[in-house]
Design a protein around this motif. Sequence first.
Motif, short mmCIF file in Angstrom:
data_model
loop_
_atom_site.label_atom_id
_atom_site.label_comp_id
_atom_site.label_asym_id
_atom_site.label_seq_id
_atom_site.Cartn_x
_atom_site.Cartn_y
_atom_site.Cartn_z
N SER A 176 0.83 -1.21 0.00
CA SER A 176 0.00 0.00 0.00
C SER A 176 0.86 1.26 0.00
CB SER A 176 -0.92 0.01 1.23
OG SER A 176 -1.79 -1.10 1.20
N ILE A 177 1.89 1.23 0.85
CA ILE A 177 2.79 2.39 0.90
C ILE A 177 3.46 2.60 -0.45
CG2 ILE A 177 4.92 3.29 1.92
CD1 ILE A 177 4.11 1.86 4.53
N ALA A 178 3.92 1.48 -1.05
CA ALA A 178 4.56 1.58 -2.36
C ALA A 178 3.57 2.11 -3.40
CB ALA A 178 5.10 0.22 -2.78
N GLY A 179 2.32 1.66 -3.30
CA GLY A 179 1.30 2.13 -4.23
C GLY A 179 1.06 3.62 -4.09
N PHE A 180 0.96 4.10 -2.85
CA PHE A 180 0.78 5.54 -2.62
C PHE A 180 1.97 6.33 -3.16
CE2 PHE A 180 -2.44 4.47 0.69
CZ PHE A 180 -3.44 5.30 0.22
N ILE A 181 3.18 5.82 -2.93
CA ILE A 181 4.38 6.52 -3.41
C ILE A 181 4.36 6.60 -4.94
CG2 ILE A 181 6.89 6.38 -3.62
CD1 ILE A 181 6.93 5.16 -0.80
N ILE A 182 4.05 5.47 -5.57
CA ILE A 182 3.99 5.47 -7.04
C ILE A 182 2.91 6.41 -7.53
CG2 ILE A 182 3.44 4.04 -9.05
CD1 ILE A 182 4.71 1.67 -7.54
N TYR A 183 1.76 6.41 -6.84
CA TYR A 183 0.66 7.29 -7.24
C TYR A 183 1.08 8.76 -7.17
CZ TYR A 183 -3.66 9.97 -6.80
OH TYR A 183 -4.64 10.91 -6.94
#
Length: 274
Positions: free
Chosen positions: A19-26
């Motif tokens: 989730s954290i990686a997804g937010f960062i990518i977003y």
Amino acid sequence: MPDGSIPILVLSTAALFASIAGFIIYFIVLYRNRQLKNQQEQEHLQSIFRQEVLKARIEMQEQTLNHVSREIHDNITQVLSFVKLDLAMIGIADDKQKQIKINESRDLIAQAINDLKDLSKSLSFEHITKLGLLKTIEMEVNRLNKSGIVKAEITTDGEMAGLGEQRELVLFRIFQEAVNNMLKHAGATHFKISLQYYPELFNLTLEDDGIGFSDEVSGKGDGAGLRNMENRAALIGAIAKINSAPGKGCVIKVSLNPLQQQLYIDEDHSNSIG
């Protein structure tokens, strides 16, 4: 800790990191999209500015050519016609009259030469570039006074400093538009030009005592030139304020901060018109 809870903990941790990686990518994608949009807007502004500067150059050249055409037709041609007439009369004049006609012809030819020199200067864009905004406006003021149509005067305040080639070009074109509007529509007899140079403020004020106009007129077809001044001023980070009323003349004031540069404007601060 029970054996069954370990896989759950691992999965939860993995999900959290995902989730954290997804937010960062977003947020990275969002930032890059915004950066790309800002770059596109900046390129669009640069394109508009370059087009406006090119348009101003062409209009200045057209204005100069129109002036040259009028000067040649109204002044130089007339002067040379007088020279031709004097020379034709020399053959039938006595010695005293011949000398008078020769002297008159010499003076008229000298006048024509000076007028041609002035015209050659106005045709040379490089010459205008070297003069700078103030000197170029002073030349236009001399022309206005020479025409006898209107009495023009120029005043300065503060220490003169270069505003950048592109800015001075646009400011001079705004000045020319104001002069054209005054001569065509205002019926003015006096025209005042003021240039104020301060460290963080430059003002160009143009004031005439013509017939003026109402707000309704400025919003119609006749006000296209006025709106054009405002738009051009905005392109160089300046604000143009136009105040007028029927019977009250017109005041145009263009203000800018010389130290505050728009990103799409040439950063050159040389004292010249580009």
